[in-house]
Design a protein around this motif. Structure first.
Motif, mmCIF file in Angstrom:
data_model
loop_
_atom_site.group_PDB
_atom_site.id
_atom_site.type_symbol
_atom_site.label_atom_id
_atom_site.label_comp_id
_atom_site.label_asym_id
_atom_site.label_seq_id
_atom_site.Cartn_x
_atom_site.Cartn_y
_atom_site.Cartn_z
ATOM 1 N N THR A 1 0.857 -1.181 0.000
ATOM 2 C CA THR A 1 0.000 0.000 0.000
ATOM 3 C C THR A 1 0.893 1.230 0.000
ATOM 4 N N ALA A 2 0.521 2.228 -0.771
ATOM 5 C CA ALA A 2 1.306 3.468 -0.792
ATOM 6 C C ALA A 2 1.293 4.120 0.589
ATOM 7 N N GLY A 3 2.454 4.615 1.000
ATOM 8 C CA GLY A 3 2.559 5.306 2.279
ATOM 9 C C GLY A 3 1.734 6.582 2.282
ATOM 10 N N ASP A 4 1.275 6.978 3.475
ATOM 11 C CA ASP A 4 0.470 8.194 3.611
ATOM 12 C C ASP A 4 0.981 8.980 4.817
ATOM 13 N N ALA A 5 1.888 9.915 4.560
ATOM 14 C CA ALA A 5 2.459 10.724 5.634
ATOM 15 C C ALA A 5 1.501 11.826 6.084
ATOM 16 N N ALA A 6 0.603 12.262 5.212
ATOM 17 C CA ALA A 6 -0.316 13.354 5.553
ATOM 18 C C ALA A 6 -1.351 12.916 6.586
ATOM 19 N N ASN A 7 -1.874 11.704 6.447
ATOM 20 C CA ASN A 7 -2.928 11.212 7.343
ATOM 21 C C ASN A 7 -2.424 10.187 8.349
ATOM 22 N N ASP A 8 -1.187 9.726 8.181
ATOM 23 C CA ASP A 8 -0.635 8.623 8.965
ATOM 24 C C ASP A 8 -1.430 7.352 8.667
ATOM 25 N N MET A 9 -1.046 6.244 9.281
ATOM 26 C CA MET A 9 -1.598 4.952 8.895
ATOM 27 C C MET A 9 -1.873 4.095 10.124
ATOM 28 N N LEU A 10 -2.546 2.964 9.909
ATOM 29 C CA LEU A 10 -2.788 2.005 10.982
ATOM 30 C C LEU A 10 -3.042 0.632 10.388
ATOM 31 N N PHE A 11 -2.874 -0.408 11.222
ATOM 32 C CA PHE A 11 -3.222 -1.761 10.809
ATOM 33 C C PHE A 11 -3.740 -2.540 12.007
ATOM 34 N N GLN A 12 -4.603 -3.524 11.716
ATOM 35 C CA GLN A 12 -5.149 -4.408 12.736
ATOM 36 C C GLN A 12 -4.031 -5.355 13.190
ATOM 37 N N ASN A 13 -3.841 -5.479 14.491
ATOM 38 C CA ASN A 13 -2.738 -6.293 15.015
ATOM 39 C C ASN A 13 -3.265 -7.405 15.917
ATOM 40 N N ASN A 14 -2.919 -8.643 15.563
ATOM 41 C CA ASN A 14 -3.304 -9.798 16.368
ATOM 42 C C ASN A 14 -2.125 -10.379 17.153
ATOM 43 N N GLY A 15 -0.997 -9.686 17.136
ATOM 44 C CA GLY A 15 0.193 -10.188 17.822
ATOM 45 C C GLY A 15 1.040 -11.102 16.955
ATOM 46 N N ARG A 16 0.557 -11.441 15.763
ATOM 47 C CA ARG A 16 1.295 -12.274 14.805
ATOM 48 C C ARG A 16 1.412 -11.546 13.464
ATOM 49 N N THR A 17 1.487 -10.225 13.552
ATOM 50 C CA THR A 17 1.507 -9.410 12.339
ATOM 51 C C THR A 17 2.855 -8.708 12.201
ATOM 52 N N LEU A 18 3.404 -8.784 10.998
ATOM 53 C CA LEU A 18 4.638 -8.078 10.648
ATOM 54 C C LEU A 18 4.283 -6.860 9.809
ATOM 55 N N LEU A 19 5.036 -5.792 9.986
ATOM 56 C CA LEU A 19 4.900 -4.619 9.131
ATOM 57 C C LEU A 19 6.184 -4.485 8.329
ATOM 58 N N ILE A 20 6.029 -4.345 7.010
ATOM 59 C CA ILE A 20 7.167 -4.135 6.122
ATOM 60 C C ILE A 20 7.048 -2.737 5.536
ATOM 61 N N CYS A 21 8.135 -1.989 5.584
ATOM 62 C CA CYS A 21 8.173 -0.663 4.973
ATOM 63 C C CYS A 21 9.295 -0.642 3.949
ATOM 64 N N LYS A 22 8.964 -0.304 2.706
ATOM 65 C CA LYS A 22 9.938 -0.213 1.616
ATOM 66 C C LYS A 22 10.155 1.265 1.288
ATOM 67 N N ASN A 23 11.398 1.686 1.392
ATOM 68 C CA ASN A 23 11.723 3.065 1.055
ATOM 69 C C ASN A 23 12.344 3.099 -0.336
ATOM 70 N N GLY A 24 11.547 3.458 -1.329
ATOM 71 C CA GLY A 24 12.031 3.561 -2.694
ATOM 72 C C GLY A 24 12.466 4.961 -3.072
ATOM 73 N N SER A 25 12.525 5.845 -2.088
ATOM 74 C CA SER A 25 12.871 7.238 -2.375
ATOM 75 C C SER A 25 14.387 7.422 -2.461
ATOM 76 N N VAL A 26 14.800 8.645 -2.744
ATOM 77 C CA VAL A 26 16.228 8.948 -2.892
ATOM 78 C C VAL A 26 16.868 9.408 -1.585
ATOM 79 N N GLY A 27 16.074 9.505 -0.524
ATOM 80 C CA GLY A 27 16.602 9.912 0.780
ATOM 81 C C GLY A 27 16.033 9.050 1.885
#
Length: 119
Positions: free
Chosen positions: A22-48
């Motif tokens: 899912t595209a990142g959203d810095a303006a609104n921030d984000m959330l996900f449902q967590n059951n204690g067995r959930t991983l979050l992956i963040c890919k930084n494809g930017s130049v910085g």
């Protein structure tokens, strides 16, 4: 505006499955449902570098109250999890059971939440 939801994908622990980002959203921030067995992956494809923050809640067991703050260099990925619900899930309201994720920039940034079956 409400936070942008990161859909949680349920995957087999030993399966070769495609991950949908899912595209990142810095303006609104984000959330996900967590059951204690959930991983979050963040890919930084930017130049910085970007900064990812996982917002904590007061942890009644460990007493920890600090967020996870991670600088992710350009072109790198960062994986965080498993997050204990007692210290990371929002406790009440419409966001109860969800983890808050903040990004300082979302240019070419994508995220995925994976719930691992049987973990």
């Amino acid at each position: 505006m409400p936070r942008t939801a990161i859909p949680v994908q349920e995957i087999e622990g030993n399966a070769n499955e495609e991950i949908v980002y899912t595209a990142g959203d810095a303006a609104n921030d984000m959330l996900f449902q967590n059951n204690g067995r959930t991983l979050l992956i963040c890919k930084n494809g930017s130049v910085g570098a970007i900064q990812l923050t996982i917002v904590s809640v007061p942890d009644p067991v460990l007493g920890r109250t600090e967020d996870i703050v991670q600088s992710i260099p350009a072109g790198d990925d960062f994986i965080v999890g498993f997050l204990k619900p007692s210290g990371w899930n929002q406790k009440s309201g419409a966001d109860a059971g969800k983890v808050y994720v903040n990004l300082d920039d979302d240019t070419s940034v994508s995220v995925a939440a994976l719930s691992i079956k049987g973990a």
